[in-house]
Design a protein around this motif. Structure first.
Motif, PDB file in Angstrom:
ATOM      1  N   LYS A 148       4.867 -45.928  44.357  1.00 47.63           N
ATOM      2  CA  LYS A 148       5.302 -44.842  43.472  1.00 47.63           C
ATOM      3  C   LYS A 148       6.573 -45.244  42.741  1.00 47.63           C
ATOM      4  O   LYS A 148       7.285 -46.160  43.138  1.00 47.63           O
ATOM      5  N   PHE A 149       6.835 -44.555  41.651  1.00 51.10           N
ATOM      6  CA  PHE A 149       8.149 -44.627  41.030  1.00 51.10           C
ATOM      7  C   PHE A 149       8.749 -43.228  41.056  1.00 51.10           C
ATOM      8  O   PHE A 149       8.020 -42.232  41.055  1.00 51.10           O
ATOM      9  N   LYS A 150      10.055 -43.174  41.079  1.00 46.32           N
ATOM     10  CA  LYS A 150      10.751 -41.889  41.112  1.00 46.32           C
ATOM     11  C   LYS A 150      11.620 -41.730  39.867  1.00 46.32           C
ATOM     12  O   LYS A 150      12.210 -42.690  39.389  1.00 46.32           O
ATOM     13  N   VAL A 151      11.683 -40.508  39.392  1.00 50.11           N
ATOM     14  CA  VAL A 151      12.621 -40.140  38.339  1.00 50.11           C
ATOM     15  C   VAL A 151      13.455 -39.007  38.904  1.00 50.11           C
ATOM     16  O   VAL A 151      12.923 -37.951  39.256  1.00 50.11           O
ATOM     17  N   GLN A 152      14.736 -39.243  39.001  1.00 54.13           N
ATOM     18  CA  GLN A 152      15.586 -38.226  39.614  1.00 54.13           C
ATOM     19  C   GLN A 152      16.936 -38.170  38.919  1.00 54.13           C
ATOM     20  O   GLN A 152      17.320 -39.083  38.199  1.00 54.13           O
ATOM     21  N   GLY A 153      17.628 -37.074  39.102  1.00 48.69           N
ATOM     22  CA  GLY A 153      18.933 -36.912  38.478  1.00 48.69           C
ATOM     23  C   GLY A 153      19.307 -35.459  38.368  1.00 48.69           C
ATOM     24  O   GLY A 153      18.893 -34.636  39.199  1.00 48.69           O
ATOM     25  N   GLU A 154      20.042 -35.131  37.318  1.00 53.51           N
ATOM     26  CA  GLU A 154      20.456 -33.741  37.140  1.00 53.51           C
ATOM     27  C   GLU A 154      20.679 -33.436  35.666  1.00 53.51           C
ATOM     28  O   GLU A 154      21.037 -34.314  34.879  1.00 53.51           O
ATOM     29  N   VAL A 155      20.431 -32.184  35.314  1.00 53.76           N
ATOM     30  CA  VAL A 155      20.680 -31.685  33.964  1.00 53.76           C
ATOM     31  C   VAL A 155      21.622 -30.496  34.098  1.00 53.76           C
ATOM     32  O   VAL A 155      21.229 -29.449  34.626  1.00 53.76           O
ATOM     33  N   THR A 156      22.840 -30.653  33.644  1.00 57.33           N
ATOM     34  CA  THR A 156      23.811 -29.572  33.776  1.00 57.33           C
ATOM     35  C   THR A 156      23.619 -28.527  32.685  1.00 57.33           C
ATOM     36  O   THR A 156      23.129 -28.832  31.592  1.00 57.33           O
ATOM     37  N   GLY A 157      23.999 -27.281  33.004  1.00 58.57           N
ATOM     38  CA  GLY A 157      23.881 -26.195  32.041  1.00 58.57           C
ATOM     39  C   GLY A 157      22.454 -25.822  31.725  1.00 58.57           C
ATOM     40  O   GLY A 157      22.141 -25.345  30.638  1.00 58.57           O
ATOM     41  N   ALA A 158      21.557 -26.055  32.697  1.00 59.03           N
ATOM     42  CA  ALA A 158      20.135 -25.807  32.434  1.00 59.03           C
ATOM     43  C   ALA A 158      19.493 -24.922  33.498  1.00 59.03           C
ATOM     44  O   ALA A 158      18.288 -25.006  33.729  1.00 59.03           O
ATOM     45  N   GLU A 159      20.272 -24.069  34.122  1.00 59.77           N
ATOM     46  CA  GLU A 159      19.730 -23.205  35.170  1.00 59.77           C
ATOM     47  C   GLU A 159      18.596 -22.336  34.639  1.00 59.77           C
ATOM     48  O   GLU A 159      18.689 -21.763  33.549  1.00 59.77           O
ATOM     49  N   ASP A 160      17.501 -22.288  35.413  1.00 59.90           N
ATOM     50  CA  ASP A 160      16.290 -21.508  35.096  1.00 59.90           C
ATOM     51  C   ASP A 160      15.453 -22.105  33.964  1.00 59.90           C
ATOM     52  O   ASP A 160      14.439 -21.519  33.573  1.00 59.90           O
ATOM     53  N   LYS A 161      15.866 -23.240  33.417  1.00 59.17           N
ATOM     54  CA  LYS A 161      15.040 -23.914  32.405  1.00 59.17           C
ATOM     55  C   LYS A 161      13.998 -24.793  33.099  1.00 59.17           C
ATOM     56  O   LYS A 161      14.216 -25.275  34.220  1.00 59.17           O
ATOM     57  N   THR A 162      12.867 -25.030  32.417  1.00 57.75           N
ATOM     58  CA  THR A 162      11.804 -25.864  32.985  1.00 57.75           C
ATOM     59  C   THR A 162      11.879 -27.271  32.421  1.00 57.75           C
ATOM     60  O   THR A 162      11.949 -27.461  31.201  1.00 57.75           O
ATOM     61  N   LEU A 163      11.883 -28.247  33.324  1.00 54.20           N
ATOM     62  CA  LEU A 163      11.912 -29.660  32.948  1.00 54.20           C
ATOM     63  C   LEU A 163      10.532 -30.249  33.211  1.00 54.20           C
ATOM     64  O   LEU A 163       9.964 -30.070  34.293  1.00 54.20           O
ATOM     65  N   TYR A 164       9.993 -30.952  32.209  1.00 54.72           N
ATOM     66  CA  TYR A 164       8.650 -31.517  32.318  1.00 54.72           C
ATOM     67  C   TYR A 164       8.711 -33.044  32.372  1.00 54.72           C
ATOM     68  O   TYR A 164       9.494 -33.676  31.652  1.00 54.72           O
ATOM     69  N   LEU A 165       7.871 -33.621  33.213  1.00 50.45           N
ATOM     70  CA  LEU A 165       7.647 -35.069  33.205  1.00 50.45           C
ATOM     71  C   LEU A 165       6.311 -35.323  32.529  1.00 50.45           C
ATOM     72  O   LEU A 165       5.289 -34.752  32.940  1.00 50.45           O
ATOM     73  N   GLU A 166       6.309 -36.175  31.490  1.00 54.34           N
ATOM     74  CA  GLU A 166       5.094 -36.427  30.722  1.00 54.34           C
ATOM     75  C   GLU A 166       4.873 -37.921  30.565  1.00 54.34           C
ATOM     76  O   GLU A 166       5.823 -38.708  30.518  1.00 54.34           O
ATOM     77  N   ALA A 167       3.613 -38.312  30.463  1.00 57.18           N
ATOM     78  CA  ALA A 167       3.242 -39.698  30.195  1.00 57.18           C
ATOM     79  C   ALA A 167       2.936 -39.848  28.711  1.00 57.18           C
ATOM     80  O   ALA A 167       2.193 -39.044  28.140  1.00 57.18           O
ATOM     81  N   ALA A 192      22.768 -29.090  26.398  1.00 65.54           N
ATOM     82  CA  ALA A 192      23.100 -28.962  24.972  1.00 65.54           C
ATOM     83  C   ALA A 192      22.818 -30.244  24.194  1.00 65.54           C
ATOM     84  O   ALA A 192      22.452 -30.196  23.026  1.00 65.54           O
ATOM     85  N   LYS A 193      22.992 -31.404  24.851  1.00 67.41           N
ATOM     86  CA  LYS A 193      22.766 -32.690  24.174  1.00 67.41           C
ATOM     87  C   LYS A 193      21.754 -33.511  24.964  1.00 67.41           C
ATOM     88  O   LYS A 193      21.917 -34.712  25.164  1.00 67.41           O
ATOM     89  N   PHE A 194      20.714 -32.865  25.368  1.00 73.06           N
ATOM     90  CA  PHE A 194      19.740 -33.447  26.296  1.00 73.06           C
ATOM     91  C   PHE A 194      19.181 -34.782  25.812  1.00 73.06           C
ATOM     92  O   PHE A 194      19.059 -35.734  26.576  1.00 73.06           O
ATOM     93  N   ASP A 195      18.814 -34.870  24.531  1.00 76.95           N
ATOM     94  CA  ASP A 195      18.091 -36.045  24.026  1.00 76.95           C
ATOM     95  C   ASP A 195      18.985 -37.131  23.436  1.00 76.95           C
ATOM     96  O   ASP A 195      18.483 -38.169  22.994  1.00 76.95           O
ATOM     97  N   THR A 196      20.296 -36.917  23.411  1.00 80.46           N
ATOM     98  CA  THR A 196      21.179 -37.919  22.806  1.00 80.46           C
ATOM     99  C   THR A 196      22.303 -38.364  23.737  1.00 80.46           C
ATOM    100  O   THR A 196      22.603 -39.546  23.839  1.00 80.46           O
ATOM    101  N   ASP A 197      22.908 -37.418  24.424  1.00 79.31           N
ATOM    102  CA  ASP A 197      24.062 -37.746  25.258  1.00 79.31           C
ATOM    103  C   ASP A 197      23.651 -37.729  26.727  1.00 79.31           C
ATOM    104  O   ASP A 197      23.961 -36.795  27.470  1.00 79.31           O
ATOM    105  N   TYR A 198      22.950 -38.773  27.154  1.00 81.47           N
ATOM    106  CA  TYR A 198      22.490 -38.851  28.538  1.00 81.47           C
ATOM    107  C   TYR A 198      22.767 -40.252  29.078  1.00 81.47           C
ATOM    108  O   TYR A 198      22.973 -41.214  28.309  1.00 81.47           O
ATOM    109  N   THR A 199      22.792 -40.386  30.381  1.00 83.95           N
ATOM    110  CA  THR A 199      22.920 -41.697  31.010  1.00 83.95           C
ATOM    111  C   THR A 199      21.622 -41.990  31.743  1.00 83.95           C
ATOM    112  O   THR A 199      20.997 -41.085  32.319  1.00 83.95           O
TER     113      THR A 199
END
Length: 381
Positions: free
Chosen positions: A24-43, A102-109
């Motif tokens: 398996k591979f894992k994708v893990q981490g955290e998204v701040t300021g996103a409480e109650d939002k839904t995060l999707y993993l897509e291929a 707020a900057k999910f798709d640009t300011d990430y590590t």
């Protein structure tokens, strides 16, 4: 009968257990300021985007997904509120991602592989290019100058990506990712229309095939290269025989092609108007901006006698009809594409390519000799 059913059910459960126990591979981490939002993993598969899993984020924004590791490099993305983070998985076991909503798709590590760092760089470079193009579209500079600046922006971007990402490491996932970046919904590198772009696809296809000869992406990339080579190959012609029926005037070779309604439209029927002949393809990154520039000219000078005769060389007829449906000028298509007799007769070297015809139906200027298209149109009017 029940024993047979139970036996089959047991086989299914064993099979599922085997899948669960695979690498398996894992994708893990955290998204701040996103409480109650839904995060999707897509291929991001060859057939399109496929949703794999999702999670509703809590107050700390932590997440963890686990999926079967692919046998060859594949591409995935995290999506939230219409924004995405792209990443690749090959031999990587764990990908770590941290972002703020707020900057999910640009300011990430992103951690786990150099490939994914490079993919992030490419994403940010493409976003910068898109911003420049959008700003150019909103400017009030002349249409001809805007189109030249657009061409320069795209060409500069392509050269940077070729040198720094594609030819620098064609065996890496980020080189493959670079091939399929888009601008205004169209591919920036177009193997169906550009011989130079085909070289980029060839380099990556060769490297990918050497490492993963049985992978679907390897075969798909090679098929694109073969189709592109056929599409751009100049057919050998000893002598170009021009059909006498298309020579209607001493100083112009007529064009006879069908429009969106199936009616044959000709150049000679437009005698008395200044005609801008435009050879183009709609399925191209620069098409939208090019047609926007033409709209500006058409709105300004059509009441004074300007007409545009636009010839599409797109291979996909449905795409052409959809794209041209709302254009106000004469739109025709040549199904022969780059092998069109009109491309050879008019000496079209690149796309888009424009020509100006005077009110007397005489060819006056071709694109490479035009410094200011609007000024030349005004002279002929």
């Amino acid at each position: 009968m029940k024993k047979v059913v139970y036996f089959l059910l047991a086989l299914v459960l064993v099979g599922l257990g085997a899948c669960d126990n695979g690498p398996k591979f894992k994708v893990q981490g955290e998204v701040t300021g996103a409480e109650d939002k839904t995060l999707y993993l897509e291929a991001s598969s060859l057939g399109g985007v496929v949703m794999l899993d999702s999670v509703k984020l809590g107050s700390n924004g932590s997440f963890s997904f686990a999926e079967a590791r692919p046998e060859s490099p594949e591409f995935y993305r995290l999506r939230m509120d219409g924004k995405v983070i792209n990443f690749a998985v090959d031999s990587t076991e764990t990908v770590g991602i941290k972002a703020e909503a707020a900057k999910f798709d640009t300011d990430y590590t992103i951690e786990g592989s150099e490939n994914n760092q490079k993919i992030k760089e490419l994403v940010l470079l493409q976003a910068e290019l898109q911003q420049k193009v959008d700003k150019l579209a909103q400017s009030n500079i002349p249409a001809g100058l805007a189109q030249k600046q657009l061409g320069s922006l795209v060409n500069d971007y392509k050269e940077k990506v070729k040198r720094g990402y594609i030819f620098a490491a064609p065996n890496q996932s980020y080189a493959y990712f670079a091939l399929f970046q888009t601008l205004n919904g169209y591919m920036i590198f177009d193997p169906m229309a550009s011989k130079d772009d085909i070289k980029c696809f060839q380099a990556v296809a060769t490297s990918l095939n050497n490492a993963y000869p049985h992978a679907d992406r390897s075969r798909n990339l090679y098929n694109m290269v073969i189709k592109g080579l056929k599409n751009t190959r100049q057919p050998q012609q000893e002598v170009m025989e021009i059909d006498p029926s298309i020579i209607k005037e001493a100083d112009i070779i007529d064009i006879q092609l069908k429009d969106l309604k199936g009616n044959v439209r000709t150049l000679t029927e437009l005698k008395g108007k200044v005609v801008l002949i435009d050879f183009t393809v709609y399925n191209n990154a620069m098409s939208a901006a090019h047609n926007l520039a033409l709209r500006e000219l058409y709105a300004k000078y059509q009441p004074k006698g300007l007409e545009i005769y636009q010839i599409s060389l797109d291979g996909d007829e449905h795409f052409w009809k959809t794209s041209a449906d709302n254009l106000p000028w004469v739109c025709v298509r040549d199904a022969a594409g780059p092998y069109s007799q009109y491309v050879s007769i008019y000496g079209v070297a690149g796309l888009p390519s424009v020509f100006l015809v005077g009110r007397d139906n005489v060819l006056k200027l071709r694109g490479e000799n035009i410094e200011d298209l609007e000024a030349e149109i005004r002279k002929l009017l």
